[in-house]
Design an enzyme around this catalytic site. Structure first.
Site, PDB file in Angstrom:
ATOM      1  N   HIS A  83       0.947  -1.543  -0.276  1.00  0.00           N
ATOM      2  CA  HIS A  83       0.091  -0.183  -0.261  1.00  0.00           C
ATOM      3  C   HIS A  83       1.294   1.525  -0.093  1.00  0.00           C
ATOM      4  O   HIS A  83       1.600   1.798   0.908  1.00  0.00           O
ATOM      5  CB  HIS A  83      -0.814  -0.042   1.706  1.00  0.00           C
ATOM      6  CG  HIS A  83      -2.398  -1.008   1.184  1.00  0.00           C
ATOM      7  ND1 HIS A  83      -1.975  -1.600   2.101  1.00  0.00           N
ATOM      8  CD2 HIS A  83      -3.225  -2.019   0.120  1.00  0.00           C
ATOM      9  CE1 HIS A  83      -3.127  -2.500   2.280  1.00  0.00           C
ATOM     10  NE2 HIS A  83      -3.658  -2.531   0.146  1.00  0.00           N
ATOM     11  N   GLU A  86       1.528   2.987   3.016  1.00  0.00           N
ATOM     12  CA  GLU A  86       2.066   2.622   4.326  1.00  0.00           C
ATOM     13  C   GLU A  86       3.369   2.858   4.005  1.00  0.00           C
ATOM     14  O   GLU A  86       3.949   1.683   3.374  1.00  0.00           O
ATOM     15  CB  GLU A  86       0.911   1.803   4.318  1.00  0.00           C
ATOM     16  CG  GLU A  86       0.089   1.985   4.570  1.00  0.00           C
ATOM     17  CD  GLU A  86      -1.060   0.375   4.589  1.00  0.00           C
ATOM     18  OE1 GLU A  86      -2.572   0.492   4.677  1.00  0.00           O
ATOM     19  OE2 GLU A  86      -0.538  -0.610   5.060  1.00  0.00           O
ATOM     20  N   HIS A 190       2.405  -3.082   7.194  1.00  0.00           N
ATOM     21  CA  HIS A 190       1.584  -2.540   6.267  1.00  0.00           C
ATOM     22  C   HIS A 190       2.047  -0.996   7.611  1.00  0.00           C
ATOM     23  O   HIS A 190       3.118  -0.751   9.202  1.00  0.00           O
ATOM     24  CB  HIS A 190       0.616  -3.244   6.776  1.00  0.00           C
ATOM     25  CG  HIS A 190       0.308  -3.802   5.346  1.00  0.00           C
ATOM     26  ND1 HIS A 190      -0.476  -3.664   4.253  1.00  0.00           N
ATOM     27  CD2 HIS A 190       1.103  -5.414   5.265  1.00  0.00           C
ATOM     28  CE1 HIS A 190      -1.003  -4.792   3.424  1.00  0.00           C
ATOM     29  NE2 HIS A 190       0.146  -5.575   3.717  1.00  0.00           N
ATOM     30  N   GLU A 281       1.280  -4.720  10.937  1.00  0.00           N
ATOM     31  CA  GLU A 281       1.054  -3.423  11.184  1.00  0.00           C
ATOM     32  C   GLU A 281       1.752  -2.358  11.873  1.00  0.00           C
ATOM     33  O   GLU A 281       1.870  -2.391  13.015  1.00  0.00           O
ATOM     34  CB  GLU A 281      -0.501  -3.233  11.214  1.00  0.00           C
ATOM     35  CG  GLU A 281      -1.569  -4.178  10.418  1.00  0.00           C
ATOM     36  CD  GLU A 281      -1.934  -3.377   9.511  1.00  0.00           C
ATOM     37  OE1 GLU A 281      -1.488  -2.176   8.839  1.00  0.00           O
ATOM     38  OE2 GLU A 281      -2.260  -4.223   8.409  1.00  0.00           O
TER      39      GLU A 281
HETATM   40 ZN   LIG Z   1      -1.570  -2.099   3.669  1.00  0.00          ZN
END
Ligand SMILES: [Zn+2]
Ligand SMILES: *[C@@H]1O[C@H](CO)[C@@H](O)[C@H](O)[C@H]1NC(C)=O
Ligand SMILES: *[C@@H]1O[C@H](CO)[C@@H](O)[C@H](O)[C@H]1NC(C)=O
Ligand SMILES: *[C@@H]1O[C@H](CO)[C@@H](O)[C@H](O)[C@H]1NC(C)=O
Length: 443
Positions: A83, A86, A190, A281
């Site tokens: 992404h 990110e 992420h 994350e």
């Molecule tokens: Zn992501």
């Protein structure tokens, strides 16, 4: 006599210059190329394809034999920035590269890791998305998707539903890459939350969706892997440091429990590529200001390194016929841990099974033959930069090496078509509803 200039030139390694700022494509390439030149004996830089706008998808390999696989040396990978908005993972991986190459031969842990593991690092899977975001922003921005507006973490084949989306160049490049190596362990990085999330991200009743989760037969290993990362990151471990109003005990979660997605990369790795992957994350804020980067490096460094070592969990070895020829395409799985697509030996006859300490029965099956069973005992503290090694010689009569092994591809997609139906979109979850409504996607 003192020669300050000469001294400076000799003492400053080229790469020590890596700073804590955002490296856009050009500077990132410059850094990777410098590393590849300065540390040519332990690194190999290559591009696995191009983004929609033609940017290279760089992978830097670190290892004692960086260009080729060696029997017994497992393949590990990190992928960041799928992404594009990110961004923390992208910079962390550059610093990880710097840390690995500059500590080889100095830090025993890093030296052992590089000797025992082939480490593939992809700082950006979505370079176009990254370039599309103009400035730091904690929330969703258009750079999340690739240049064609596809979310790459929804763009892989899905085992549970027909994910009939147009496969993007970045996704295709990764799918092809997964075929070229026997990756054993992986993580994709992420931002937007602070948690280590493990498969499955999608599921059916048979995987536990009635209980708002979707578990693999290797759930014990996945929880351990996620906790290995989360527990070394003070903020992640607390499980409640972002304002998302979701609490993650111990800083880990099953992907589906958090919120289901279709076509995600971690499920694809686990199901089709025999590679255990989790989703990390790393920051509440998707694209923090660069002043924050040093503290992200400090809070993630130990986790990033300890997680890589887990590629040496469990047992590994080669399967031979009675004449000592390695056998590819032999199914090697732990009993009661059958994978949706059976895990098979690679072209060197190798298998790698990530397992926690304990006793296991391994089922070794040459297609068309009766299974052969063998027991392994994986001791505690066996992990010394090598899984337990157990080669298996099949006691078959005849020329097993000349046997035509049928092509054991996975069943047709969706694999679980005949199992009780399911649609991710209908899962009654207030959180999912809010996520969709507010467009606050993370993973
Ligand atoms: Zn992501
Ligand atoms: C052993 O593995 C083969 C191939 O996956 C499978 O068909 C068979 O059912 C397995 N046997 C047992 C007892 O698990
Ligand atoms: C563990 O690994 C180190 C470094 O590779 C080696 O020197 C040592 O002998 C190993 N210990 C055992 C018990 O295998
Ligand atoms: C197996 O796959 C290869 C390459 O994909 C193909 O050429 C061959 O025909 C296949 N064999 C069988 C038995 O399906």
């Amino acid at each position: 006599m003192d020669f300050p200039c000469l001294r400076l030139g000799l003492l400053l390694p080229l790469v020590a210059a890596l700073d804590f700022s955002y490296h856009h494509q050009e500077r990132m390439e410059e850094f990777l190329k410098t590393v590849a030149q300065s540390y040519s004996s332990i690194t190999h830089l290559h591009s696995i394809g191009k983004s929609v706008e033609g940017r290279n998808l760089w992978v830097l390999v670190v290892g004692r034999f960086p260009k080729t696989h060696r029997v017994g040396i497992p393949e590990f990978k990190y992928v960041a920035n799928m992404h594009g908005d990110e961004t923390v993972g992208r910079e962390l991986l550059l610093h990880l590269i710097d840390y690995l190459v500059t500590n080889d031969g100095k830090d025993p842990d890093i030296t052992n890791l590089i000797s025992s593991t082939r480490i593939h690092i992809m700082p950006s899977m979505n370079p176009d998305g990254f370039e599309a975001v103009k400035k730091p922003d904690c929330y969703y921005s258009n750079g999340r998707e690739n240049r064609n507006n596809y979310d790459l973490n929804r763009n892989f084949p899905d085992a549970f539903v027909l994910n009939d989306v147009s496969r993007q160049p970045e996704t295709v490049a990764v799918m092809q890459w997964l075929k070229t190596e026997t990756f054993v362990l992986s993580a994709n990085l992420h931002g937007g939350a602070l948690v280590a999330s493990y498969p499955f991200d999608n599921g059916v009743q048979a995987t536990g969706t009635l209980f708002s989760r979707s578990l693999t037969p290797d759930d014990d290993v996945f929880q351990y892997l996620a906790y290995t990362y989360a527990s070394r990151n003070i903020n992640m471990k607390k499980g409640d440091q972002c304002k998302n109003k979701v609490k993650f005990p111990n800083g880990i979660t099953n992907g589906y429990s958090w919120y289901p997605i279709q076509g995600g990369m971690q499920d694809y790795n686990y199901i089709w590529a025999q590679c255990f992957e989790i989703t990390l994350e790393l920051s509440c804020c998707k694209y923090p200001r660069e002043e924050k980067l040093p503290s992200f490096w400090n809070s993630n460094k130990a986790s990033l390194i300890e997680y890589m070592k887990q590629v040496h969990l469990g047992v590994k070895g080669q399967v031979f016929d009675q004449n000592g020829n390695p056998l590819p395409n032999v199914i090697v799985e732990v009993q009661d841990r059958k994978h949706i697509c059976p895990y098979k030996t690679n072209k060197f006859g190798e298998y790698y099974l990530l397992l926690l300490p304990g006793s296991y029965i391994i089922n070794v099956t040459v297609p068309g033959y009766d299974p052969y069973f063998t027991e392994v005992f994986i001791p505690k503290k066996s992990q010394n930069f090598s899984a337990l090694t157990k080669d298996i010689r099949l006691p078959f009569q005849g020329q097993l090496n000349s046997i035509q092994v049928s092509n054991l591809s996975c069943p047709t997609i969706p694999l679980y078509r005949d199992l009780p139906g399911h649609s991710a979109a209908t899962k009654p979850s207030l959180f999912l509803f809010l996520v969709t409504l507010l467009h606050i996607f993370f993973k």
